[in-house]
Enzyme design. Structure first.
Site, short mmCIF file in Angstrom:
data_model
loop_
_atom_site.label_atom_id
_atom_site.label_comp_id
_atom_site.label_asym_id
_atom_site.label_seq_id
_atom_site.Cartn_x
_atom_site.Cartn_y
_atom_site.Cartn_z
N SER A 105 0.73 -5.48 1.60
CA SER A 105 0.42 -5.99 0.26
C SER A 105 1.09 -7.35 0.11
O SER A 105 2.02 -7.67 0.84
CB SER A 105 1.00 -5.01 -0.77
N TYR A 148 7.69 0.79 -3.95
CA TYR A 148 6.45 0.28 -3.36
C TYR A 148 6.70 -1.07 -2.67
O TYR A 148 6.34 -1.27 -1.51
CB TYR A 148 5.38 0.14 -4.46
#
Ligand code: ADP
Ligand code: 5GP
Length: 496
Positions: free
Chosen positions: A358, A371
């Site tokens: 990401s 995350y």
């Protein structure tokens, strides 16, 4: 571009072997010796294939006739020569090739395209040279006489301008070695610097050419392509795209219904599909599922590590289980799958590992510490595996790191920044198309959209105050506060 070979020359007995020995001892991985052929007898302690390839006159003449020698010479009633193979053997190990050759050899090699650096090792005096040859105890009186006769000519030749790059008088061994080492390190530093400049410029131009002239897509037809997290979102879209290109797709997810839906979509394309319910947070399940895939298909050619979870909660609000689960799915699963399928890729020097991380694996965003940190770990894992493959020269095993910004798949439902037009969320199909394009053109990294590279650079160079101001300006500070749980595990987590 390879580093230039280094030729050592000097009268027999001047100390070439001694200095080379010291060099190999200190830098065993940097330098390699071009093992010459000779028709002379081995001296005590000399090993065939290491010090020389000992051969016969007939054999050597035959090889010379076949064009297998770069240069050869007659020295003290014996033949000596450098075979093409000897130099190749060193170069293929990515080492700097060192050659020990006489005056005639230097003259011959200068006419070739080998372009070596030339080092002359001189004795402190002819008297000292004679003493050393006597002390070495390896030559007969006649052989010493012949060697002394060629020494004078070699010394005269060394004085000719432009022949040698450096002349080292080997009087005190330590001092001579120091001088030699300094010269080689300096030369290799400049050579490596030139190579670096060349690589920088070449890669820059290659990128421009790549940008202007689209690279051909590789074929994935018939390749076994395993996609984790293929029951939803980007995983599903990628699976469909690979199937459209006639890859044999294998789908893993813990969402049984999602898997069924993706499988049906692929069957509609007229392609076979194999799916397996696998909880990627569980190492044993990954191992068992991998064993089944290997049994069914032999090997996996394309591994897409896509499965991921996001709870979108602050550090103190997360449960211990949630924190561990994020790491298990977003990072550890990548490690376990790579360990399962990389060995066969290495063996065949063929394969492709795609790791979906990401943009928050490149820089951080508020409100998702588990995350962000897991995605940073996934980026580090990818980069390290990639470098290991380069070191091992396994160029047939490709890698692609995918760093997407916010995608509208439902995983980050509701999340948005203040000025959507500056950073609009990515359309899932557009994202899948970009990923497939990156894989098929074998790009090692793709950030989606491309503007994310700029944010990545800014995040590393901006002063903290400017960084915070930038975050606030685009509204990245509050983006996560608009999150509305969507996936069942998110709904369950936020209900606590
Ligand atoms: P080459 O390979 O040039 O024929 P060697 O390395 O075999 O020469 O050296 C010849 C002899 O001289 C060897 O016995 C070696 O130990 C000795 N020797 C080398 N360098 C020195 C030095 N600086 N001082 C004294 N003896 C040396
Ligand atoms: P030695 O018999 O002392 O090992 O070597 C005698 C001479 O042959 C040395 O001056 C050495 O540099 C030279 N020599 C060794 N290998 C080669 C080679 O492959 N080609 C040439 N031209 N000379 C060599």
């Amino acid at each position: 571009m390879a580093l230039r070979p280094v030729v050592f020359s000097g009268p027999s007995g001047s100390g070439k072997s001694t200095l080379l020995g010291l060099l190999f001892k200190e830098f065993p991985n940097e330098f390699g010796f071009s093992v010459s052929h000779t028709t002379r007898q081995p001296r005590p302690g000399e090993v065939g294939g290491k010090h020389y390839h000992f051969t016969t006159v007939e054999e050597m003449e035959k090889e010379i006739q076949h064009g297998n020698f770069i240069e050869h010479a007659k020295f003290s009633n014996n033949m000596y020569g450098t075979s093409k193979q000897a130099v190749q053997d060193v170069l293929k190990n990515n080492k700097i090739c060192l050659l020990d050759i006489d005056e005639q050899g230097v003259k011959s090699i200068k006419k070739t395209d080998l372009d070596p650096l030339c080092v002359f090792i001189a004795p402190p005096s002819l008297k000292a040279l004679q003493n050393r040859l006597n002390d070495r105890g390896t030559e007969t009186a006649e052989s010493i006489e012949r060697r002394m006769a060629t020494a004078t000519s070699a010394l005269q030749y060394s004085e000719e301008k432009g022949v040698y790059d450096i002349i080292i008088v080997n009087d005190i061994l330590e001092a001579a070695y120091k001088k030699l080492k300094e010269f080689l390190l300096q030369m290799s530093f400049f050579m490596e610097l030139i190579i670096l400049m060349y690589e920088l410029i070449a890669s820059f131009f290659a990128s421009i050419v790549r940008w202007l002239i689209p690279v051909d897509h590789k074929s994935v037809s018939g390749e076994v392509c395993l996609i984790t997290g293929a029951g939803n979102g980007i995983g599903r879209l990628m699976a469909i795209e690979f199937a459209k290109r006639r890859a044999k797709v294998v789908l893993w997810d813990f969402d049984k219904e999602g898997l069924k839906e993706t499988s049906a979509m692929i069957r509609e394309l007229g392609m076979d599909v194999y799916s397996e319910v696998c909880d990627l947070s569980k190492k044993d399940e990954i191992k068992a599922a991998a064993a089944k895939v290997k049994q069914e298909f032999g090997e996996v050619n394309i591994l897409v590590n896509n499965a991921g979870v996001a709870y979108c909660k602050q550090l103190l609000d997360l449960t211990e289980h949630e924190i561990e689960n994020t790491y298990k799915v977003n990072v550890l699963a990548h490690i376990w799958t790579i360990r399962e399928f990389l060995p066969s890729m290495l063996e065949r020097n063929h394969g492709h590992i795609v790791n979906v991380a990401s943009t928050v694996g490149l820089f951080a965003s508020a409100g998702m510490p588990d995350y962000c940190s897991s995605k940073h770990a996934a980026v580090g894992l990818h980069n390290s595996v990639f470098l290991d493959l380069q070191n091992a020269e396994k160029y047939g095993v490709k890698t692609t790191l995918v760093c997407p910004y916010l995608i509208h798949t439902g995983m980050f439902n509701g999340v948005h920044v203040k000025y959507d037009w500056i950073l609009p969320p990515i359309n899932p199909q557009d994202c899948a198309d970009i990923i497939i394009n990156a894989v098929l053109t074998e790009q090692n990294m793709v950030a989606i959209p491309g503007t994310m590279y700029i944010f990545h650079i800014l995040s590393t160079i901006l002063p903290t105050r400017a960084l915070i101001a930038g975050y606030k300006f685009v509204g990245a500070d509050k983006a996560i506060s608009y999150f509305k749980p969507n996936r069942p595990y998110q709904v369950e987590s936020h209900a606590k």
